[in-house]
Each structure stands twice: as structure tokens, then as C-alpha cells.
Design an enzyme around this catalytic site. Sequence first.
Site, mmCIF file in Angstrom:
data_model
loop_
_atom_site.group_PDB
_atom_site.id
_atom_site.type_symbol
_atom_site.label_atom_id
_atom_site.label_comp_id
_atom_site.label_asym_id
_atom_site.label_seq_id
_atom_site.Cartn_x
_atom_site.Cartn_y
_atom_site.Cartn_z
ATOM 1 N N ASP A 1 -0.264 5.106 1.115
ATOM 2 C CA ASP A 1 -0.553 6.011 2.231
ATOM 3 C C ASP A 1 -0.374 5.306 3.568
ATOM 4 O O ASP A 1 -1.022 4.290 3.842
ATOM 5 C CB ASP A 1 -1.997 6.520 2.139
ATOM 6 C CG ASP A 1 -2.153 7.668 1.162
ATOM 7 O OD1 ASP A 1 -1.521 8.714 1.388
ATOM 8 O OD2 ASP A 1 -2.907 7.521 0.184
ATOM 9 N N ASP B 1 0.863 -1.165 0.000
ATOM 10 C CA ASP B 1 0.000 0.000 0.000
ATOM 11 C C ASP B 1 0.913 1.232 0.000
ATOM 12 O O ASP B 1 2.131 1.108 0.168
ATOM 13 C CB ASP B 1 -0.889 -0.034 1.251
ATOM 14 C CG ASP B 1 -1.750 1.194 1.395
ATOM 15 O OD1 ASP B 1 -2.455 1.539 0.431
ATOM 16 O OD2 ASP B 1 -1.706 1.826 2.469
#
Length: 243
Positions: free
Chosen positions: A19, A17
Site C-alpha cells: 500500500d 511494502d
Amino acid sequence: MESAIGRVAPLEAVLFDIDGTMGISDPFHHRATSEMLLKVGYNNGVPITPEFGMKHMAGRSNEQIGRFLFPDWDQARLDAFFAEKEELFARYAGEGLKEIAGLTALCHWADERRLKRAAVTNAPRANAELMISILGLSDFFKLIVSAEDCGRSKPYPDPYLRALHLLGASPDHTIVFEDSTVGVQAGVAARMPVIAIADESREGKLTAVGASLVIRDYTDPKLWSELDKLDTTKPQAAEANGA
């Protein structure tokens, strides 16, 4: 008993991922979103708290956030709101986005072993590319699967399944790195072990939804203990995607 992470040997791919997993971006999202919500008079002008953002927005796509915040708005109004919010975020992130401690070392470790890799995010593609560029990882992450690429976003497994398909990788030999509840749920639903980044206050929540290991950052000895076990196998000979 062998851990879920140990069972992926020989390791073939790593999926990240962005963020909160690659970079410390939550403060910039909170600042941009708070300013936009004050502008439109959300919550009678009372500012949202970081805790509100973490509970209701972290890891979610703009579409999901919009449905929660403004269930009565039409799509055009939502699109305009988030376009302006993302412009603010890009400005603030450009002024100070920093990597999660140890990320560069982990990427170097993966590169040495010629592992396939991809960034998999609920963020808009422009946002994702910006953050990866700021962190100096554009050459490392040639493949990005973003919110626009799938009919369903995390917590559904679709983004991770798409990344596996594009990489030609097996979920049985892939590890996911995440930081949000919806992200962990997506990785688990795609049948991969998930290593989650979280502080002590969120560790229990991420473990409860299936994280195989929760670490504070990529310098955590628990992470390297697990990776050392995977290193008992020969590093992969296959070319990393785009390397």
C-alpha cells in the site's frame, strides 16, 4: 562518506511494502473506511479527513486501526467491520489502482540482476494478493508476508525478519522500500536501509524515523544514482526466490 544504501553491496534482495509503495491505494482505503465509519456513526457522523487517515491508519494493520478507532468493541464486531471494509476496498481498487510511477522499471531492474524479493505488508493476505495481481506483479512477487503471518505487525521488525528468513537473505545485503512511518520503523528495526516514497510534506517525518533516502517515486534520479553505485558490483548469480 559511503551511504547506508551503498553499504549493502553486493545487493542480494529487495523487500517492498504494498500500500502506497507499489500502488496508489490510499484514496481507495480512505473511501472504503470513510463509508464504513459513517455507517456506524463514528465521530458523530462527521467524515474523517485524508490527513486523519494518514496520521492514524497509514501502514497499520486492521488490528492496530481497530484498537485505535473502537477500543471498546469486541473482536467479532471488529472482524465484521473490517471484512466489509476490505470488500469495499477490493471493489474500488479493482476499478482504478495504479502503480507508483517507475515501479515496473524497478522490478525489471531487480529481475535482470536476479535479486531475491518479497512483498511485506500489514494488509490482510487477500488484500495484498489482489493489489499485486491488479498491478501485474504476481509472477514477480512469489513470496508475500502479510499481517496474518506474524505475531507482531510493523512497526515491529517481525514481518521483515520473516521475509529475510524465508528468502535466505542477509539484512546486510537487502534494501527495503516503504512509504509509512511504521513501515520505515520496521525496516530500520530489522537492520536494513529503507528507501521511502513520500511527498515533500511527509519527507521530514520519514527521515526522522530512519529512512536512508526519501524519493517521490521510482523515477526519482536520487534513487537511480544510488542503484548505479550498487551496480559497480557484479549482479547476483543466485536464483531469485520463485523465479
